[in-house]
Design a protein around this motif. Structure first.
Motif, short mmCIF file in Angstrom:
data_model
loop_
_atom_site.label_atom_id
_atom_site.label_comp_id
_atom_site.label_asym_id
_atom_site.label_seq_id
_atom_site.Cartn_x
_atom_site.Cartn_y
_atom_site.Cartn_z
N ASN A 102 1.33 -0.96 0.13
CA ASN A 102 -0.21 -0.08 -0.35
C ASN A 102 0.71 1.27 0.08
OD1 ASN A 102 0.88 -0.20 3.02
ND2 ASN A 102 -0.70 -0.58 3.44
N LYS A 103 2.45 0.88 0.34
CA LYS A 103 2.94 2.26 -0.07
C LYS A 103 2.78 3.30 0.90
CE LYS A 103 4.48 2.01 -4.70
NZ LYS A 103 4.42 2.19 -6.28
N LYS A 104 3.01 2.59 1.85
CA LYS A 104 2.34 3.70 3.32
C LYS A 104 3.76 3.58 4.31
CE LYS A 104 -0.64 3.49 5.96
NZ LYS A 104 -2.12 3.01 6.82
N VAL A 105 4.57 2.78 3.83
CA VAL A 105 5.92 2.99 5.00
C VAL A 105 6.81 2.84 4.36
CG1 VAL A 105 6.82 1.34 6.57
CG2 VAL A 105 4.24 1.02 6.53
N MET A 106 8.15 3.51 4.20
CA MET A 106 9.76 3.80 3.63
C MET A 106 10.21 3.06 4.75
SD MET A 106 10.56 6.91 1.91
CE MET A 106 11.25 7.91 3.50
N TYR A 107 11.31 2.31 4.22
CA TYR A 107 12.71 2.36 5.27
C TYR A 107 13.61 2.46 4.70
CZ TYR A 107 9.08 -1.60 5.59
OH TYR A 107 7.66 -1.90 6.54
N LEU A 108 15.10 2.62 5.28
CA LEU A 108 16.00 3.10 5.23
C LEU A 108 16.79 2.72 6.27
CD1 LEU A 108 18.25 5.08 3.36
CD2 LEU A 108 17.96 6.67 5.17
N GLN A 109 17.49 1.16 5.61
CA GLN A 109 18.49 0.13 5.44
C GLN A 109 20.04 0.73 5.74
OE1 GLN A 109 17.93 -2.84 7.14
NE2 GLN A 109 20.32 -2.50 7.67
N MET A 110 20.31 0.88 6.73
CA MET A 110 21.63 1.53 7.68
C MET A 110 22.56 1.01 7.23
SD MET A 110 20.82 5.67 8.14
CE MET A 110 20.23 4.88 10.18
N ASP A 111 23.51 -0.44 6.44
CA ASP A 111 25.03 -0.72 6.90
C ASP A 111 26.14 0.08 7.17
OD1 ASP A 111 23.02 -2.59 5.14
OD2 ASP A 111 22.91 -3.42 7.13
N THR A 112 27.01 -0.77 7.53
CA THR A 112 28.64 0.11 8.10
C THR A 112 28.75 1.31 7.84
OG1 THR A 112 29.11 -1.51 5.66
CG2 THR A 112 31.04 -0.27 6.96
N LEU A 113 28.08 1.68 9.05
CA LEU A 113 27.34 2.58 9.37
C LEU A 113 28.91 3.88 10.29
CD1 LEU A 113 24.33 2.42 11.41
CD2 LEU A 113 24.49 4.42 9.75
N LYS A 114 29.21 4.58 9.90
CA LYS A 114 30.44 5.96 10.37
C LYS A 114 30.01 6.66 11.14
CE LYS A 114 32.01 5.27 5.59
NZ LYS A 114 32.47 6.09 4.19
N PRO A 115 31.04 7.26 12.11
CA PRO A 115 30.58 8.14 12.83
C PRO A 115 29.85 9.39 12.41
CG PRO A 115 32.49 7.41 13.41
CD PRO A 115 32.17 6.46 12.34
N GLU A 116 30.37 10.04 11.54
CA GLU A 116 30.27 10.75 10.32
C GLU A 116 28.15 10.24 9.59
OE1 GLU A 116 32.81 9.37 9.81
OE2 GLU A 116 33.17 9.40 7.92
N ASP A 117 28.35 9.82 10.67
CA ASP A 117 26.50 9.40 10.22
C ASP A 117 25.63 9.90 11.46
OD1 ASP A 117 26.88 6.00 8.25
OD2 ASP A 117 26.87 8.60 7.47
N THR A 118 26.35 10.45 12.37
CA THR A 118 25.51 10.92 13.72
C THR A 118 24.79 12.02 12.89
OG1 THR A 118 26.92 9.68 14.99
CG2 THR A 118 25.64 11.70 15.75
N ALA A 119 23.13 11.51 12.80
CA ALA A 119 22.67 12.71 12.66
C ALA A 119 21.11 12.83 12.87
CB ALA A 119 22.82 13.16 11.61
N MET A 120 20.48 14.23 13.01
CA MET A 120 18.93 13.57 12.90
C MET A 120 18.01 12.81 11.77
SD MET A 120 16.01 13.73 15.52
CE MET A 120 16.81 14.39 16.18
N TYR A 121 17.57 12.62 11.60
CA TYR A 121 16.82 11.85 10.37
C TYR A 121 15.21 12.29 9.91
CZ TYR A 121 21.49 9.52 9.02
OH TYR A 121 23.15 8.93 9.01
N TYR A 122 15.42 13.19 9.09
CA TYR A 122 13.75 12.76 8.53
C TYR A 122 13.12 12.44 7.31
CZ TYR A 122 14.55 16.32 11.54
OH TYR A 122 15.24 17.47 13.31
N CYS A 123 11.85 11.57 7.50
CA CYS A 123 10.91 11.52 6.30
C CYS A 123 10.51 12.35 5.64
CB CYS A 123 10.68 9.92 6.41
SG CYS A 123 8.96 10.33 7.76
#
Length: 127
Positions: free
Chosen positions: A75-96
């Motif tokens: 139903n395209k109501k849900v979106m995902y973001l699979q994040m692998d191999t995370l780095k310290p510089e990925d530290t952030a507030m994430y918004y859809c």
């Protein structure tokens, strides 16, 4: 009106993984562009990845194959973001974010074209 609720953030060590989710309050008809943005401390908000109603996907250069965006095609109501191999510089507030009645196109990374936003979910990556 459509409301977005994003979740799934947390604290992980470098090299770890997280999956973010963004749920629409209701299914939306027609063309749309939906994606993830992030805001790192002291930085401007930047686009991470987008997917449109035709499942066309674009990633920011810094993703470098580490993240995967997807949406629930039932139903395209849900979106995902699979994040692998995370780095310290990925530290952030994430918004859809959601832009209705238009595809993503060449301006996909422009935050002001998105009219609907989630409240944000914090991702912290320690070294």
């Amino acid at each position: 009106q459509v409301q977005l609720r994003d979740s799934g953030g947390g604290s992980v060590q470098a090299g770890g993984s997280l999956m973010l989710s963004c749920t629409k309050s209701r299914a939306t008809s027609g063309t749309y562009c939906m994606g993830w943005f992030r805001q790192r401390p002291g930085k401007e908000r930047e686009a991470v990845a987008i997917v449109d109603s035709d499942d066309v996907i674009t990633y920011a250069d810094f993703v470098q194959g580490r993240f995967t965006i997807s949406q629930d095609n039932t139903n395209k109501k849900v979106m995902y973001l699979q994040m692998d191999t995370l780095k310290p510089e990925d530290t952030a507030m994430y918004y859809c974010a959601l832009a209705r009645f238009s595809g993503c196109g060449s301006t996909w990374s422009t935050s002001r074209r998105f009219g609907f936003w989630g409240q944000g979910t914090q991702v912290t990556v320690s070294s």
